[in-house]
Design a protein around this motif. Sequence first.
Motif, PDB file in Angstrom:
ATOM      1  N   VAL A 176       0.853  -1.184   0.000  1.00  9.22           N
ATOM      2  CA  VAL A 176       0.000   0.000   0.000  1.00  9.22           C
ATOM      3  C   VAL A 176       0.889   1.234   0.000  1.00  9.22           C
ATOM      4  CG1 VAL A 176      -1.896   1.241   1.124  1.00  9.22           C
ATOM      5  CG2 VAL A 176      -1.717  -1.238   1.381  1.00  9.22           C
ATOM      6  N   GLU A 177       0.576   2.196  -0.850  1.00 10.55           N
ATOM      7  CA  GLU A 177       1.342   3.438  -0.842  1.00 10.55           C
ATOM      8  C   GLU A 177       1.232   4.104   0.519  1.00 10.55           C
ATOM      9  OE1 GLU A 177       0.367   6.110  -3.940  1.00 10.55           O
ATOM     10  OE2 GLU A 177       0.700   4.645  -5.559  1.00 10.55           O
ATOM     11  N   GLU A 182      -1.647   6.342   5.208  1.00 14.61           N
ATOM     12  CA  GLU A 182      -1.713   7.400   6.217  1.00 14.61           C
ATOM     13  C   GLU A 182      -3.133   7.959   6.301  1.00 14.61           C
ATOM     14  OE1 GLU A 182       2.853   9.240   6.192  1.00 14.61           O
ATOM     15  OE2 GLU A 182       1.278  10.125   4.939  1.00 14.61           O
ATOM     16  N   GLY A 183      -3.784   8.100   5.145  1.00 20.73           N
ATOM     17  CA  GLY A 183      -5.164   8.579   5.141  1.00 20.73           C
ATOM     18  C   GLY A 183      -6.122   7.564   5.724  1.00 20.73           C
ATOM     19  N   TRP A 184      -5.874   6.282   5.458  1.00 23.16           N
ATOM     20  CA  TRP A 184      -6.744   5.236   5.989  1.00 23.16           C
ATOM     21  C   TRP A 184      -6.642   5.116   7.498  1.00 23.16           C
ATOM     22  CZ3 TRP A 184      -5.636   0.730   2.011  1.00 23.16           C
ATOM     23  CH2 TRP A 184      -6.248   1.054   0.789  1.00 23.16           C
ATOM     24  N   LEU A 185      -5.455   5.373   8.041  1.00 21.08           N
ATOM     25  CA  LEU A 185      -5.236   5.224   9.479  1.00 21.08           C
ATOM     26  C   LEU A 185      -5.273   6.552  10.234  1.00 21.08           C
ATOM     27  CD1 LEU A 185      -2.330   2.600   9.454  1.00 21.08           C
ATOM     28  CD2 LEU A 185      -4.762   2.194   9.866  1.00 21.08           C
ATOM     29  N   GLN A 186      -5.360   7.659   9.496  1.00 17.86           N
ATOM     30  CA  GLN A 186      -5.383   8.988  10.112  1.00 17.86           C
ATOM     31  C   GLN A 186      -4.155   9.188  11.001  1.00 17.86           C
ATOM     32  OE1 GLN A 186      -7.323  11.236   9.160  1.00 17.86           O
ATOM     33  NE2 GLN A 186      -8.085  12.605  10.728  1.00 17.86           N
ATOM     34  N   ASP A 205       9.157   0.559   2.557  1.00 22.70           N
ATOM     35  CA  ASP A 205      10.171   0.646   1.510  1.00 22.70           C
ATOM     36  C   ASP A 205      10.200   2.084   0.996  1.00 22.70           C
ATOM     37  OD1 ASP A 205      11.884   0.400  -0.585  1.00 22.70           O
ATOM     38  OD2 ASP A 205      10.754  -1.139  -1.665  1.00 22.70           O
ATOM     39  N   ASP A 206      11.211   2.832   1.374  1.00 22.20           N
ATOM     40  CA  ASP A 206      11.309   4.246   1.006  1.00 22.20           C
ATOM     41  C   ASP A 206      11.832   4.464  -0.403  1.00 22.20           C
ATOM     42  OD1 ASP A 206      10.381   5.128   3.486  1.00 22.20           O
ATOM     43  OD2 ASP A 206      12.380   4.953   4.368  1.00 22.20           O
ATOM     44  N   THR A 207      12.185   3.394  -1.097  1.00 19.25           N
ATOM     45  CA  THR A 207      12.767   3.551  -2.437  1.00 19.25           C
ATOM     46  C   THR A 207      11.713   3.594  -3.532  1.00 19.25           C
ATOM     47  OG1 THR A 207      12.993   1.143  -2.729  1.00 19.25           O
ATOM     48  CG2 THR A 207      14.823   2.324  -1.675  1.00 19.25           C
ATOM     49  N   THR A 208      10.462   3.369  -3.186  1.00 19.98           N
ATOM     50  CA  THR A 208       9.401   3.357  -4.194  1.00 19.98           C
ATOM     51  C   THR A 208       8.392   4.442  -3.897  1.00 19.98           C
ATOM     52  OG1 THR A 208       8.108   1.746  -2.917  1.00 19.98           O
ATOM     53  CG2 THR A 208       9.642   0.878  -4.555  1.00 19.98           C
ATOM     54  N   GLY A 209       7.766   4.974  -4.940  1.00 21.95           N
ATOM     55  CA  GLY A 209       6.725   5.971  -4.785  1.00 21.95           C
ATOM     56  C   GLY A 209       7.253   7.289  -4.269  1.00 21.95           C
ATOM     57  N   VAL A 210       6.327   8.225  -4.080  1.00 26.11           N
ATOM     58  CA  VAL A 210       6.699   9.558  -3.600  1.00 26.11           C
ATOM     59  C   VAL A 210       7.066   9.513  -2.120  1.00 26.11           C
ATOM     60  CG1 VAL A 210       5.912  11.925  -3.300  1.00 26.11           C
ATOM     61  CG2 VAL A 210       5.220  10.637  -5.327  1.00 26.11           C
ATOM     62  N   LYS A 211       6.253   8.834  -1.326  1.00 28.46           N
ATOM     63  CA  LYS A 211       6.479   8.746   0.115  1.00 28.46           C
ATOM     64  C   LYS A 211       6.943   7.362   0.557  1.00 28.46           C
ATOM     65  CE  LYS A 211       3.135  12.284   1.547  1.00 28.46           C
ATOM     66  NZ  LYS A 211       1.976  12.568   2.423  1.00 28.46           N
ATOM     67  N   VAL A 214       4.332   0.742   1.901  1.00 23.93           N
ATOM     68  CA  VAL A 214       4.249  -0.130   3.081  1.00 23.93           C
ATOM     69  C   VAL A 214       4.146  -1.569   2.588  1.00 23.93           C
ATOM     70  CG1 VAL A 214       2.898  -0.750   5.106  1.00 23.93           C
ATOM     71  CG2 VAL A 214       3.183   1.660   4.484  1.00 23.93           C
ATOM     72  N   ILE A 215       5.044  -2.407   3.079  1.00 27.20           N
ATOM     73  CA  ILE A 215       5.085  -3.813   2.677  1.00 27.20           C
ATOM     74  C   ILE A 215       4.424  -4.657   3.758  1.00 27.20           C
ATOM     75  CG2 ILE A 215       6.534  -5.708   1.928  1.00 27.20           C
ATOM     76  CD1 ILE A 215       6.621  -3.239   0.117  1.00 27.20           C
ATOM     77  N   ILE A 216       3.419  -5.417   3.361  1.00 26.48           N
ATOM     78  CA  ILE A 216       2.687  -6.275   4.293  1.00 26.48           C
ATOM     79  C   ILE A 216       3.120  -7.722   4.069  1.00 26.48           C
ATOM     80  CG2 ILE A 216       0.404  -7.048   5.040  1.00 26.48           C
ATOM     81  CD1 ILE A 216      -0.704  -4.407   3.932  1.00 26.48           C
TER      82      ILE A 216
END
Length: 250
Positions: A176-177, A182-186, A205-211, A214-216
């Motif tokens: 999940v990005e 962050e929006g889902w968990l507030q 994983d900070d190497t992918t996406g803008v922010k 999250v790896i589950i």
Amino acid sequence: MGIAFDYAPERPEHIDAILNGLDRYNPETTSVFQDYVAQQCEDRTYDCYANLALLKLYQFNPHLTRDETTTNILVKALTVFPSPDFSLCLHLLPPYLLNPASSTVSLRAAGDAPLSEAVQKLNVLNNLLSEANYKGFWSTLDSDDLYADLVADVSGFEELMRIRIAVTIGQSCREVERGVLEGWLQMRGQDFERFITDICGWGIDDTTGVKGTVIIPVNKENEAKGTVVRENVQFDQFAKIIHRAYEQPA
């Protein structure tokens, strides 16, 4: 084998005795159940079977109904979604409580809101959770002071909801990005990272996406597995059917 519906590990012995005897229909036990609901709100335990028994007593004895206890039961039921507990509780309430209030009714202070308005607002939250609209759930919760008043008695409500949302996400996603989660968990910043790593046991994983992403970890719910369904029907099993097709009518 699943857990029995009426099982609650933290249930006191005197409550268990009432639930398993005729006293569960005795109006005099109403106050005992009400105190038990208050205890659940304080110590973060939950006993759906006992709460349903109290709502049933309210059905038989409407004059004993306490609005605050009713809403507390509904709020506690929200904290165990996606189980159907909220719907079970809702179906034990009078139908008129779900009728929309007139738009001409003036706005009331949170503490003066009628039970019908409170039930309808909690039902809105339940619908948002059922739709997996978690960001909408948090924005709705923060949109009205009445919501704050309704959940005030339930200790750790927001934390309990975040855990339940995280459990549901963990059952359906592998990645999940970070911004979306962050929006889902507030949650943001270090609080978010601490919740994700320490409580959920997930990674970032900070190497992918803008922010980052999250790896589950893989579990039996979110693991993609192909299922092959094979039918093993022998021709002899159809012998009687085929034989009847060629029989002459009497």
